[in-house]
Design a protein around this motif. Sequence first.
Motif, PDB file in Angstrom:
ATOM      1  N   THR A 160      36.936  -8.944 119.332  1.00  0.00           N
ATOM      2  CA  THR A 160      37.777  -8.263 120.311  1.00  0.00           C
ATOM      3  C   THR A 160      37.155  -8.286 121.707  1.00  0.00           C
ATOM      4  OG1 THR A 160      36.733  -6.106 119.987  1.00  0.00           O
ATOM      5  CG2 THR A 160      38.536  -6.704 118.478  1.00  0.00           C
ATOM      6  N   LEU A 161      37.928  -7.817 122.686  1.00  0.00           N
ATOM      7  CA  LEU A 161      37.412  -7.697 124.048  1.00  0.00           C
ATOM      8  C   LEU A 161      36.234  -6.729 124.088  1.00  0.00           C
ATOM      9  CD1 LEU A 161      37.590  -8.297 127.071  1.00  0.00           C
ATOM     10  CD2 LEU A 161      39.337  -6.508 127.259  1.00  0.00           C
ATOM     11  N   ALA A 162      36.261  -5.706 123.240  1.00  0.00           N
ATOM     12  CA  ALA A 162      35.147  -4.753 123.184  1.00  0.00           C
ATOM     13  C   ALA A 162      33.857  -5.452 122.762  1.00  0.00           C
ATOM     14  CB  ALA A 162      35.465  -3.617 122.218  1.00  0.00           C
ATOM     15  N   ASP A 163      33.967  -6.419 121.848  1.00  0.00           N
ATOM     16  CA  ASP A 163      32.794  -7.185 121.421  1.00  0.00           C
ATOM     17  C   ASP A 163      32.244  -8.018 122.578  1.00  0.00           C
ATOM     18  OD1 ASP A 163      32.907  -6.339 118.707  1.00  0.00           O
ATOM     19  OD2 ASP A 163      34.505  -7.787 118.335  1.00  0.00           O
ATOM     20  N   VAL A 164      33.147  -8.572 123.376  1.00  0.00           N
ATOM     21  CA  VAL A 164      32.736  -9.375 124.530  1.00  0.00           C
ATOM     22  C   VAL A 164      32.066  -8.488 125.576  1.00  0.00           C
ATOM     23  CG1 VAL A 164      33.561 -10.853 126.405  1.00  0.00           C
ATOM     24  CG2 VAL A 164      34.553 -11.075 124.119  1.00  0.00           C
ATOM     25  N   THR A 165      32.644  -7.314 125.807  1.00  0.00           N
ATOM     26  CA  THR A 165      32.062  -6.361 126.754  1.00  0.00           C
ATOM     27  C   THR A 165      30.669  -5.934 126.297  1.00  0.00           C
ATOM     28  OG1 THR A 165      34.262  -5.549 127.338  1.00  0.00           O
ATOM     29  CG2 THR A 165      32.388  -4.143 127.897  1.00  0.00           C
ATOM     30  N   ASP A 166      30.517  -5.703 124.999  1.00  0.00           N
ATOM     31  CA  ASP A 166      29.205  -5.341 124.451  1.00  0.00           C
ATOM     32  C   ASP A 166      28.185  -6.447 124.695  1.00  0.00           C
ATOM     33  OD1 ASP A 166      30.040  -2.886 123.564  1.00  0.00           O
ATOM     34  OD2 ASP A 166      30.364  -3.512 121.491  1.00  0.00           O
ATOM     35  N   ALA A 167      28.621  -7.698 124.565  1.00  0.00           N
ATOM     36  CA  ALA A 167      27.717  -8.828 124.785  1.00  0.00           C
ATOM     37  C   ALA A 167      27.200  -8.839 126.217  1.00  0.00           C
ATOM     38  CB  ALA A 167      28.426 -10.149 124.463  1.00  0.00           C
ATOM     39  N   VAL A 168      28.068  -8.506 127.163  1.00  0.00           N
ATOM     40  CA  VAL A 168      27.666  -8.439 128.568  1.00  0.00           C
ATOM     41  C   VAL A 168      26.665  -7.306 128.784  1.00  0.00           C
ATOM     42  CG1 VAL A 168      28.445  -8.051 130.924  1.00  0.00           C
ATOM     43  CG2 VAL A 168      29.835  -9.435 129.367  1.00  0.00           C
ATOM     44  N   GLU A 169      26.981  -6.135 128.259  1.00  0.00           N
ATOM     45  CA  GLU A 169      26.162  -4.949 128.490  1.00  0.00           C
ATOM     46  C   GLU A 169      24.797  -5.045 127.808  1.00  0.00           C
ATOM     47  OE1 GLU A 169      28.640  -1.766 127.155  1.00  0.00           O
ATOM     48  OE2 GLU A 169      29.870  -1.765 128.986  1.00  0.00           O
ATOM     49  N   ARG A 170      24.764  -5.604 126.609  1.00  0.00           N
ATOM     50  CA  ARG A 170      23.521  -5.664 125.846  1.00  0.00           C
ATOM     51  C   ARG A 170      22.657  -6.871 126.199  1.00  0.00           C
ATOM     52  NH1 ARG A 170      26.376  -4.577 119.976  1.00  0.00           N
ATOM     53  NH2 ARG A 170      26.638  -2.301 120.158  1.00  0.00           N
ATOM     54  N   GLY A 171      23.335  -7.964 126.619  1.00  0.00           N
ATOM     55  CA  GLY A 171      22.601  -9.199 126.855  1.00  0.00           C
ATOM     56  C   GLY A 171      22.421 -10.014 125.592  1.00  0.00           C
ATOM     57  N   TRP A 172      23.122  -9.658 124.536  1.00  0.00           N
ATOM     58  CA  TRP A 172      23.114 -10.414 123.284  1.00  0.00           C
ATOM     59  C   TRP A 172      24.360 -10.036 122.482  1.00  0.00           C
ATOM     60  CZ3 TRP A 172      23.461  -7.035 119.276  1.00  0.00           C
ATOM     61  CH2 TRP A 172      22.896  -5.769 119.430  1.00  0.00           C
ATOM     62  N   SER A 173      24.658 -10.842 121.475  1.00  0.00           N
ATOM     63  CA  SER A 173      25.744 -10.526 120.554  1.00  0.00           C
ATOM     64  C   SER A 173      25.348 -10.976 119.155  1.00  0.00           C
ATOM     65  CB  SER A 173      27.043 -11.222 120.972  1.00  0.00           C
ATOM     66  OG  SER A 173      28.117 -10.820 120.127  1.00  0.00           O
ATOM     67  N   GLU A 174      25.833 -10.282 118.157  1.00  0.00           N
ATOM     68  CA  GLU A 174      25.533 -10.644 116.774  1.00  0.00           C
ATOM     69  C   GLU A 174      26.826 -10.789 115.977  1.00  0.00           C
ATOM     70  OE1 GLU A 174      23.353  -7.603 114.693  1.00  0.00           O
ATOM     71  OE2 GLU A 174      24.704  -6.005 115.365  1.00  0.00           O
ATOM     72  N   SER A 175      26.763 -11.550 114.920  1.00  0.00           N
ATOM     73  CA  SER A 175      27.896 -11.655 114.000  1.00  0.00           C
ATOM     74  C   SER A 175      27.354 -11.721 112.577  1.00  0.00           C
ATOM     75  CB  SER A 175      28.764 -12.881 114.303  1.00  0.00           C
ATOM     76  OG  SER A 175      28.051 -14.077 114.070  1.00  0.00           O
ATOM     77  N   ILE A 176      28.114 -11.132 111.655  1.00  0.00           N
ATOM     78  CA  ILE A 176      27.701 -11.078 110.253  1.00  0.00           C
ATOM     79  C   ILE A 176      28.875 -11.530 109.401  1.00  0.00           C
ATOM     80  CG2 ILE A 176      26.867  -9.607 108.373  1.00  0.00           C
ATOM     81  CD1 ILE A 176      25.694  -7.746 110.507  1.00  0.00           C
ATOM     82  N   GLY A 177      28.747 -12.693 108.779  1.00  0.00           N
ATOM     83  CA  GLY A 177      29.797 -13.217 107.925  1.00  0.00           C
ATOM     84  C   GLY A 177      31.085 -13.515 108.657  1.00  0.00           C
ATOM     85  N   GLU A 178      31.009 -13.748 109.951  1.00  0.00           N
ATOM     86  CA  GLU A 178      32.217 -13.942 110.763  1.00  0.00           C
ATOM     87  C   GLU A 178      32.687 -15.391 110.750  1.00  0.00           C
ATOM     88  OE1 GLU A 178      32.842 -13.651 115.426  1.00  0.00           O
ATOM     89  OE2 GLU A 178      32.603 -11.678 114.516  1.00  0.00           O
ATOM     90  N   ARG A 179      31.779 -16.306 111.040  1.00  0.00           N
ATOM     91  CA  ARG A 179      32.151 -17.723 111.042  1.00  0.00           C
ATOM     92  C   ARG A 179      32.110 -18.314 109.649  1.00  0.00           C
ATOM     93  NH1 ARG A 179      29.626 -22.634 111.473  1.00  0.00           N
ATOM     94  NH2 ARG A 179      27.548 -21.760 111.818  1.00  0.00           N
ATOM     95  N   GLU A 180      31.153 -17.851 108.854  1.00  0.00           N
ATOM     96  CA  GLU A 180      30.958 -18.372 107.502  1.00  0.00           C
ATOM     97  C   GLU A 180      30.466 -17.246 106.612  1.00  0.00           C
ATOM     98  OE1 GLU A 180      28.267 -21.773 106.159  1.00  0.00           O
ATOM     99  OE2 GLU A 180      29.279 -22.618 107.902  1.00  0.00           O
ATOM    100  N   PRO A 181      31.030 -17.056 105.412  1.00  0.00           N
ATOM    101  CA  PRO A 181      30.542 -16.008 104.513  1.00  0.00           C
ATOM    102  C   PRO A 181      29.056 -16.208 104.203  1.00  0.00           C
ATOM    103  CG  PRO A 181      32.629 -16.892 103.729  1.00  0.00           C
ATOM    104  CD  PRO A 181      32.182 -17.789 104.855  1.00  0.00           C
ATOM    105  N   GLY A 182      28.302 -15.124 104.241  1.00  0.00           N
ATOM    106  CA  GLY A 182      26.882 -15.199 103.920  1.00  0.00           C
ATOM    107  C   GLY A 182      25.994 -15.587 105.080  1.00  0.00           C
ATOM    108  N   LEU A 183      26.605 -15.887 106.260  1.00  0.00           N
ATOM    109  CA  LEU A 183      25.835 -16.329 107.415  1.00  0.00           C
ATOM    110  C   LEU A 183      25.851 -15.269 108.505  1.00  0.00           C
ATOM    111  CD1 LEU A 183      24.351 -18.692 108.893  1.00  0.00           C
ATOM    112  CD2 LEU A 183      26.588 -19.378 109.761  1.00  0.00           C
ATOM    113  N   ALA A 184      24.697 -15.028 109.097  1.00  0.00           N
ATOM    114  CA  ALA A 184      24.580 -14.083 110.209  1.00  0.00           C
ATOM    115  C   ALA A 184      23.920 -14.791 111.385  1.00  0.00           C
ATOM    116  CB  ALA A 184      23.767 -12.863 109.800  1.00  0.00           C
TER     117      ALA A 184
END
Length: 233
Positions: A160-184
Amino acid sequence: MGRYSEISGIKVLDRAIAIMKATATTPMNLSELCTDTGIPRATAHRLASALEMHRILARRADGRWGAGPELPGSQDKLVATATPFMEKLMESTGESVQLYQRRGDERICIAACEPASGLHNVVPVGSTLTLNSGSAARVLLAAITDTVERDRILHTASYTLADVTDAVERGWSESIGEREPGLASISAPVHDAANTVVAVLSISGPIERMHPSPSECYAGIIQQTARELSAQL
């Protein structure tokens, strides 16, 4: 007066060359390109887009066109500079490390370091992935200044846009099982001397090795590495 002039008598060629020269050392958006070359806006957009398709130009995360991967040396410095940092990051974490750049609605892996053994996430150099999922996609989208373009990509994204905003504010972003199951994964932006996002640095691997989360494990080290790499560009 822009730099465009009909030297060869072949108008489209002269205009394309003018665009290539204008963006060779300084990435430009469409307005800047028109001002610099004197080429009409619609024509400049059409030619720059065509040169991008041929990979003579490449669109940066902020929408500016710069030298593309088909031009000798355009990626060489970035990859050569990034490699020692990526190798150190791989050795420190034991996980796969990738460097991505945006190309239109996709991201391309321009460099990767993989552990010699063990279960790990392999992304071959040259692989293209969408901007619809994954931590690197969020960081690249966070750098897009054109809100219409950003919202168009967000419309089909798994975040979501909130995830993008978080990436700007934190300077990083993480994902867990988003692109591929079992992958972070966790990603951070790499900036050039003009503070433009030129690439995204990522650590990826099995979810079970990034417990309780990729950020808990690696937010500090990937931000530090991305900052140190950026300082060398």
